[in-house]
Design an enzyme around this catalytic site. Structure first.
Site, PDB file in Angstrom:
ATOM      1  N   SER A  93       9.809  57.447  15.968  1.00 26.11           N
ATOM      2  CA  SER A  93       9.247  56.886  14.619  1.00 26.11           C
ATOM      3  C   SER A  93      10.192  56.324  13.986  1.00 26.11           C
ATOM      4  CB  SER A  93       8.960  58.179  13.860  1.00 26.11           C
ATOM      5  OG  SER A  93       8.416  57.586  12.463  1.00 26.11           O
ATOM      6  N   TYR A  95      10.722  66.029  10.418  1.00 26.66           N
ATOM      7  CA  TYR A  95      10.084  64.955  11.005  1.00 26.66           C
ATOM      8  C   TYR A  95      10.928  64.335  11.838  1.00 26.66           C
ATOM      9  CZ  TYR A  95       6.657  61.413  12.424  1.00 26.66           C
ATOM     10  OH  TYR A  95       6.037  60.292  13.283  1.00 26.66           O
TER      11      TYR A  95
HETATM   12  N1  LIG Z   1       0.667  56.680  12.370  1.00 22.79           N
HETATM   13  C1  LIG Z   1       1.943  56.670  12.014  1.00 22.79           C
HETATM   14  O1  LIG Z   1       2.302  55.796  10.897  1.00 22.79           O
HETATM   15  C2  LIG Z   1       3.183  56.958  12.767  1.00 22.79           C
HETATM   16  C3  LIG Z   1       4.562  56.587  12.701  1.00 22.79           C
HETATM   17  C4  LIG Z   1       5.530  56.667  13.432  1.00 22.79           C
HETATM   18  C5  LIG Z   1       5.240  57.648  14.464  1.00 22.79           C
HETATM   19  N2  LIG Z   1       4.070  58.084  14.800  1.00 22.79           N
HETATM   20  C6  LIG Z   1       3.874  59.039  16.134  1.00 22.79           C
HETATM   21  O2  LIG Z   1       2.815  58.340  16.820  1.00 22.79           O
HETATM   22  C7  LIG Z   1       2.449  59.557  17.670  1.00 22.79           C
HETATM   23  C8  LIG Z   1       0.914  59.470  17.695  1.00 22.79           C
HETATM   24  O3  LIG Z   1       0.242  59.831  16.277  1.00 22.79           O
HETATM   25  P1  LIG Z   1      -0.999  59.096  15.596  1.00 22.79           P
HETATM   26  O4  LIG Z   1      -0.387  58.139  14.473  1.00 22.79           O
HETATM   27  O5  LIG Z   1      -1.581  58.091  16.569  1.00 22.79           O
HETATM   28  O6  LIG Z   1      -1.510  60.076  14.783  1.00 22.79           O
HETATM   29  P2  LIG Z   1      -3.065  60.992  15.018  1.00 22.79           P
HETATM   30  O7  LIG Z   1      -4.144  59.914  14.933  1.00 22.79           O
HETATM   31  O8  LIG Z   1      -3.188  61.889  14.298  1.00 22.79           O
HETATM   32  O9  LIG Z   1      -2.902  61.316  16.755  1.00 22.79           O
HETATM   33  C9  LIG Z   1      -2.081  62.516  17.007  1.00 22.79           C
HETATM   34  C10 LIG Z   1      -2.417  62.795  18.416  1.00 22.79           C
HETATM   35  O10 LIG Z   1      -1.561  64.147  18.808  1.00 22.79           O
HETATM   36  C11 LIG Z   1      -2.342  65.004  19.278  1.00 22.79           C
HETATM   37  N3  LIG Z   1      -1.812  66.209  19.299  1.00 22.79           N
HETATM   38  C12 LIG Z   1      -1.391  66.899  17.844  1.00 22.79           C
HETATM   39  N4  LIG Z   1      -0.904  68.074  18.356  1.00 22.79           N
HETATM   40  C13 LIG Z   1      -1.404  68.294  19.713  1.00 22.79           C
HETATM   41  C14 LIG Z   1      -0.771  69.394  20.681  1.00 22.79           C
HETATM   42  N5  LIG Z   1      -0.349  70.377  20.405  1.00 22.79           N
HETATM   43  N6  LIG Z   1      -1.255  69.012  21.977  1.00 22.79           N
HETATM   44  C15 LIG Z   1      -1.719  68.034  22.270  1.00 22.79           C
HETATM   45  N7  LIG Z   1      -1.877  67.088  21.401  1.00 22.79           N
HETATM   46  C16 LIG Z   1      -1.704  66.952  20.076  1.00 22.79           C
HETATM   47  C17 LIG Z   1      -3.606  64.890  18.316  1.00 22.79           C
HETATM   48  O11 LIG Z   1      -4.786  65.303  19.423  1.00 22.79           O
HETATM   49  P3  LIG Z   1      -5.581  66.640  19.356  1.00 22.79           P
HETATM   50  O12 LIG Z   1      -5.528  67.192  17.624  1.00 22.79           O
HETATM   51  O13 LIG Z   1      -6.920  66.448  19.781  1.00 22.79           O
HETATM   52  O14 LIG Z   1      -4.702  67.759  20.187  1.00 22.79           O
HETATM   53  C18 LIG Z   1      -3.943  63.504  18.503  1.00 22.79           C
HETATM   54  O15 LIG Z   1      -4.293  62.835  19.680  1.00 22.79           O
HETATM   55  C19 LIG Z   1       2.930  60.726  16.863  1.00 22.79           C
HETATM   56  O16 LIG Z   1       3.966  61.232  17.826  1.00 22.79           O
HETATM   57  C20 LIG Z   1       3.458  60.385  15.610  1.00 22.79           C
HETATM   58  O17 LIG Z   1       4.554  61.179  15.071  1.00 22.79           O
HETATM   59  C21 LIG Z   1       2.982  57.735  14.275  1.00 22.79           C
END
Ligand SMILES: NC(=O)c1ccc[n+]([C@@H]2O[C@H](COP(=O)([O-])OP(=O)(O)OC[C@H]3O[C@@H](n4cnc5c(N)ncnc54)[C@H](OP(=O)(O)O)[C@@H]3O)[C@@H](O)[C@H]2O)c1
Length: 244
Positions: A141, A154
């Protein structure tokens, strides 16, 4: 081999960046192996990908459980005979100030973001070593690049993964590629994992104002996978132009 024909396991594939990455890579001819906890959403994603002609399978996976990651990798090998890439993407961000003492949230971020990534690496490495090829992609991130209040724990989990990525790259030798991808503010469901209402209100509004689609990150991941085997893209930062 570029993307077409590769076998890619993706954690957190039920939503957001993971789902968008699975769709893009399947369109480009990869076989995608989806992991996350919510089976209904995994099944939806798999149905959409298969309907568009993609090769896909899924396995319910909690990245906090080491044997679930082993089972996800085993599913890839059973289904497609090999594993070329693991995308350690699953993550949560229940942000808060330290003095809110939301210690359970700190533990959860360490378990999912850090320990979950390590379990993914541990599950994939034996296969990569046997094949003498593989690619670990860790989603970190921009929170770890510009450190701001409420994002301390985080960012710490993400920067721990950054450290692991570099150490793994150095140990890995000529057969393993390691890429870290740092998204900025992306329009996903990540803010649903916020438990602190003060942080949620403040950050959700900022994210909504500038966020770019998850497909922007998927394209970055695809770029890294698409390079020739002797080209290792180490680090990619993708943020909205309007992000401060
Ligand atoms: N969105 C942003 O602005 C942003 C910025 C920087 C980095 N990121 C990173 O990008 C990655 C994806 O996040 P996103 O933004 O796409 O958010 P999201 O839409 O909330 O997706 C998060 C995913 O992680 C899965 N997850 C959460 N806990 C889990 C567990 N214990 N086991 C397996 N899967 C799990 C969720 O699936 P289930 O709930 O079905 O398990 C979901 O598919 C993350 O690592 C996040 O930190 C996001």
């Amino acid at each position: 081999m570029s993307i077409a024909g590769k076998v890619v396991a993706i954690t957190g594939a039920s939503s957001g960046i993971g789902r968008a990455t699975a769709i893009l890579l399947a369109e480009a001819g990869a076989t995608v192996v989806l992991g996350a906890r919510r089976e209904d959403l995994l099944a939806d994603a798999a149905r959409d990908i298969a309907a568009a002609g993609g090769k896909v399978t899924y396995k319910v996976t909690d990245v906090c459980v080491r044997s679930d990651l082993e089972a996800l990798v085993a599913r890839a090998v059973e289904y497609a005979g090999r594993l070329d890439v693991i995308v350690n993407n699953a993550g949560i961000s229940p942000l808060s100030r330290f003095d809110a003492l939301r210690v359970e949230d700190w533990d959860a971020m360490i378990d999912v973001n850090l320990r979950g990534t390590l379990y993914g690496i541990a599950a994939a490495l034996p296969v990569f070593q046997r094949q003498r090829s593989g690619h670990v992609i860790n989603v970190v991130s921009t929170a770890g690049i510009k450190i701001v209040p409420t994002m301390g724990v985080y960012a710490a989990t993400k920067n721990a993964v950054r450290t692991i990525s570099e150490a793994l790259r150095q140990e890995a030798g000529a057969h393993l590629r390691v890429t870290e991808v740092s998204p900025g503010m992306i329009a996903t469901n990540l803010t649903d994992s916020f438990t602190d209402p003060v942080a949620r209100d403040a950050i959700a509004a900022r994210v909504a104002a500038v966020a770019i689609p998850a497909a922007a990150i998927a394209r970055g991941i695809a770029y890294a996978i698409d390079q020739p085997d002797d080209v290792d893209v180490g680090s990619i930062v993708i943020r909205p132009t309007a992000q401060d």
